[in-house]
Design a protein around this motif. Structure first.
Motif, PDB file in Angstrom:
ATOM      1  N   LYS A  45      26.840  31.121  31.273  1.00  0.00           N
ATOM      2  CA  LYS A  45      28.035  31.658  30.623  1.00  0.00           C
ATOM      3  C   LYS A  45      29.246  31.220  31.435  1.00  0.00           C
ATOM      4  CE  LYS A  45      25.616  34.187  27.786  1.00  0.00           C
ATOM      5  NZ  LYS A  45      25.278  33.698  26.498  1.00  0.00           N
ATOM      6  N   THR A  46      30.341  30.940  30.751  1.00  0.00           N
ATOM      7  CA  THR A  46      31.591  30.592  31.416  1.00  0.00           C
ATOM      8  C   THR A  46      32.597  31.686  31.129  1.00  0.00           C
ATOM      9  OG1 THR A  46      31.156  28.237  31.230  1.00  0.00           O
ATOM     10  CG2 THR A  46      33.441  28.880  31.587  1.00  0.00           C
ATOM     11  N   ILE A  47      33.246  32.139  32.183  1.00  0.00           N
ATOM     12  CA  ILE A  47      34.200  33.231  32.079  1.00  0.00           C
ATOM     13  C   ILE A  47      35.526  32.760  32.647  1.00  0.00           C
ATOM     14  CG2 ILE A  47      34.731  35.569  32.870  1.00  0.00           C
ATOM     15  CD1 ILE A  47      31.647  35.973  32.984  1.00  0.00           C
ATOM     16  N   ILE A  48      36.600  32.975  31.898  1.00  0.00           N
ATOM     17  CA  ILE A  48      37.942  32.629  32.349  1.00  0.00           C
ATOM     18  C   ILE A  48      38.635  33.919  32.759  1.00  0.00           C
ATOM     19  CG2 ILE A  48      40.163  31.634  31.701  1.00  0.00           C
ATOM     20  CD1 ILE A  48      38.579  29.983  29.592  1.00  0.00           C
ATOM     21  N   ILE A  49      39.131  33.942  33.987  1.00  0.00           N
ATOM     22  CA  ILE A  49      39.790  35.141  34.500  1.00  0.00           C
ATOM     23  C   ILE A  49      41.194  34.770  34.961  1.00  0.00           C
ATOM     24  CG2 ILE A  49      39.746  36.950  36.245  1.00  0.00           C
ATOM     25  CD1 ILE A  49      36.730  36.737  36.235  1.00  0.00           C
ATOM     26  N   THR A  50      42.185  35.417  34.349  1.00  0.00           N
ATOM     27  CA  THR A  50      43.553  35.262  34.823  1.00  0.00           C
ATOM     28  C   THR A  50      43.843  36.424  35.764  1.00  0.00           C
ATOM     29  OG1 THR A  50      44.424  36.482  32.936  1.00  0.00           O
ATOM     30  CG2 THR A  50      44.282  34.090  32.720  1.00  0.00           C
ATOM     31  N   GLY A  51      44.758  36.232  36.654  1.00  0.00           N
ATOM     32  CA  GLY A  51      45.075  37.276  37.615  1.00  0.00           C
ATOM     33  C   GLY A  51      43.972  37.476  38.631  1.00  0.00           C
ATOM     34  N   ALA A  52      43.271  36.411  38.965  1.00  0.00           N
ATOM     35  CA  ALA A  52      42.119  36.513  39.870  1.00  0.00           C
ATOM     36  C   ALA A  52      42.531  36.577  41.337  1.00  0.00           C
ATOM     37  CB  ALA A  52      41.175  35.337  39.630  1.00  0.00           C
ATOM     38  N   SER A  53      43.806  36.675  41.607  1.00  0.00           N
ATOM     39  CA  SER A  53      44.266  36.710  43.001  1.00  0.00           C
ATOM     40  C   SER A  53      44.086  38.059  43.658  1.00  0.00           C
ATOM     41  CB  SER A  53      45.746  36.344  43.075  1.00  0.00           C
ATOM     42  OG  SER A  53      45.931  35.024  42.688  1.00  0.00           O
ATOM     43  N   SER A  54      44.099  39.111  42.865  1.00  0.00           N
ATOM     44  CA  SER A  54      44.031  40.440  43.475  1.00  0.00           C
ATOM     45  C   SER A  54      43.561  41.469  42.455  1.00  0.00           C
ATOM     46  CB  SER A  54      45.407  40.848  44.014  1.00  0.00           C
ATOM     47  OG  SER A  54      46.331  40.935  42.949  1.00  0.00           O
ATOM     48  N   GLY A  55      43.274  42.645  42.954  1.00  0.00           N
ATOM     49  CA  GLY A  55      42.948  43.774  42.097  1.00  0.00           C
ATOM     50  C   GLY A  55      41.728  43.554  41.237  1.00  0.00           C
ATOM     51  N   ILE A  56      41.822  44.035  40.004  1.00  0.00           N
ATOM     52  CA  ILE A  56      40.671  43.981  39.099  1.00  0.00           C
ATOM     53  C   ILE A  56      40.292  42.547  38.736  1.00  0.00           C
ATOM     54  CG2 ILE A  56      41.969  44.211  36.946  1.00  0.00           C
ATOM     55  CD1 ILE A  56      39.679  46.156  36.057  1.00  0.00           C
ATOM     56  N   GLY A  57      41.275  41.648  38.677  1.00  0.00           N
ATOM     57  CA  GLY A  57      40.969  40.246  38.383  1.00  0.00           C
ATOM     58  C   GLY A  57      40.108  39.619  39.461  1.00  0.00           C
ATOM     59  N   ALA A  58      40.452  39.881  40.721  1.00  0.00           N
ATOM     60  CA  ALA A  58      39.668  39.355  41.836  1.00  0.00           C
ATOM     61  C   ALA A  58      38.283  39.971  41.861  1.00  0.00           C
ATOM     62  CB  ALA A  58      40.388  39.617  43.163  1.00  0.00           C
ATOM     63  N   ALA A  59      38.214  41.279  41.637  1.00  0.00           N
ATOM     64  CA  ALA A  59      36.916  41.965  41.633  1.00  0.00           C
ATOM     65  C   ALA A  59      36.025  41.419  40.516  1.00  0.00           C
ATOM     66  CB  ALA A  59      37.118  43.471  41.476  1.00  0.00           C
ATOM     67  N   ALA A  60      36.613  41.173  39.358  1.00  0.00           N
ATOM     68  CA  ALA A  60      35.837  40.640  38.234  1.00  0.00           C
ATOM     69  C   ALA A  60      35.333  39.231  38.539  1.00  0.00           C
ATOM     70  CB  ALA A  60      36.685  40.638  36.962  1.00  0.00           C
ATOM     71  N   ALA A  61      36.185  38.391  39.125  1.00  0.00           N
ATOM     72  CA  ALA A  61      35.775  37.016  39.466  1.00  0.00           C
ATOM     73  C   ALA A  61      34.600  37.029  40.430  1.00  0.00           C
ATOM     74  CB  ALA A  61      36.949  36.246  40.064  1.00  0.00           C
ATOM     75  N   LEU A  62      34.677  37.870  41.446  1.00  0.00           N
ATOM     76  CA  LEU A  62      33.597  37.954  42.433  1.00  0.00           C
ATOM     77  C   LEU A  62      32.307  38.476  41.796  1.00  0.00           C
ATOM     78  CD1 LEU A  62      35.625  39.370  45.437  1.00  0.00           C
ATOM     79  CD2 LEU A  62      34.822  37.031  45.118  1.00  0.00           C
ATOM     80  N   LEU A  63      32.418  39.491  40.971  1.00  0.00           N
ATOM     81  CA  LEU A  63      31.240  40.065  40.307  1.00  0.00           C
ATOM     82  C   LEU A  63      30.567  39.051  39.387  1.00  0.00           C
ATOM     83  CD1 LEU A  63      29.414  42.497  39.507  1.00  0.00           C
ATOM     84  CD2 LEU A  63      31.088  42.958  37.717  1.00  0.00           C
ATOM     85  N   PHE A  64      31.358  38.414  38.530  1.00  0.00           N
ATOM     86  CA  PHE A  64      30.781  37.462  37.585  1.00  0.00           C
ATOM     87  C   PHE A  64      30.160  36.271  38.301  1.00  0.00           C
ATOM     88  CE2 PHE A  64      34.018  39.149  34.360  1.00  0.00           C
ATOM     89  CZ  PHE A  64      33.096  40.024  33.820  1.00  0.00           C
ATOM     90  N   ALA A  65      30.816  35.778  39.354  1.00  0.00           N
ATOM     91  CA  ALA A  65      30.258  34.656  40.120  1.00  0.00           C
ATOM     92  C   ALA A  65      28.949  35.054  40.779  1.00  0.00           C
ATOM     93  CB  ALA A  65      31.262  34.190  41.165  1.00  0.00           C
ATOM     94  N   ALA A  66      28.892  36.242  41.337  1.00  0.00           N
ATOM     95  CA  ALA A  66      27.661  36.710  41.982  1.00  0.00           C
ATOM     96  C   ALA A  66      26.520  36.876  40.988  1.00  0.00           C
ATOM     97  CB  ALA A  66      27.926  38.036  42.703  1.00  0.00           C
ATOM     98  N   GLU A  67      26.865  37.079  39.720  1.00  0.00           N
ATOM     99  CA  GLU A  67      25.846  37.249  38.679  1.00  0.00           C
ATOM    100  C   GLU A  67      25.466  35.923  38.024  1.00  0.00           C
ATOM    101  OE1 GLU A  67      24.112  39.924  37.823  1.00  0.00           O
ATOM    102  OE2 GLU A  67      25.096  41.119  39.365  1.00  0.00           O
ATOM    103  N   GLY A  68      25.989  34.796  38.529  1.00  0.00           N
ATOM    104  CA  GLY A  68      25.579  33.484  38.048  1.00  0.00           C
ATOM    105  C   GLY A  68      26.478  32.844  37.015  1.00  0.00           C
ATOM    106  N   ALA A  69      27.586  33.469  36.678  1.00  0.00           N
ATOM    107  CA  ALA A  69      28.484  32.891  35.673  1.00  0.00           C
ATOM    108  C   ALA A  69      29.287  31.741  36.269  1.00  0.00           C
ATOM    109  CB  ALA A  69      29.444  33.957  35.151  1.00  0.00           C
TER     110      ALA A  69
END
Length: 91
Positions: A6-30
């Motif tokens: 799966k490919t996930i596009i995350i804007t605002g990945a520098s901080s807060g919920i965007g960063a947390a989401a990027a780290l979570l999705f990457a750790a889950e193999g996305a």
């Protein structure tokens, strides 16, 4: 969570919920496409790749240009993975 292939596009990945989401999705193999400039998030995502870096826009464009060129005339129904080898590592 099953996010392999799966490919996930995350804007605002520098901080807060965007960063947390990027780290979570990457750790889950996305495959994570992120917009942001936090060096820690960038380093973490880069570290997941076998090449230990992310692609440059030029590298992605070169793959697209190949598919648009006559040199790809015999390429049909095949994905072109310009992902620095991460998909092979996730198999």
């Amino acid at each position: 969570m099953e996010l392999k292939d799966k490919t996930i596009i995350i804007t605002g990945a520098s901080s807060g919920i965007g960063a947390a989401a990027a780290l979570l999705f990457a750790a889950e193999g996305a495959n994570v496409v992120m917009a942001g400039d936090d060096p820690d998030v960038h380093a973490f995502i880069s570290g997941l790749h076998p090449m230990k870096r992310l692609a440059t826009p030029t590298e992605i464009a070169q793959a697209a240009l190949f598919l648009l060129s006559d040199r790809s005339s015999f390429v049909t129904g095949s994905p072109i993975l310009a992902d620095g080898g991460i998909s092979a590592r996730l198999l």
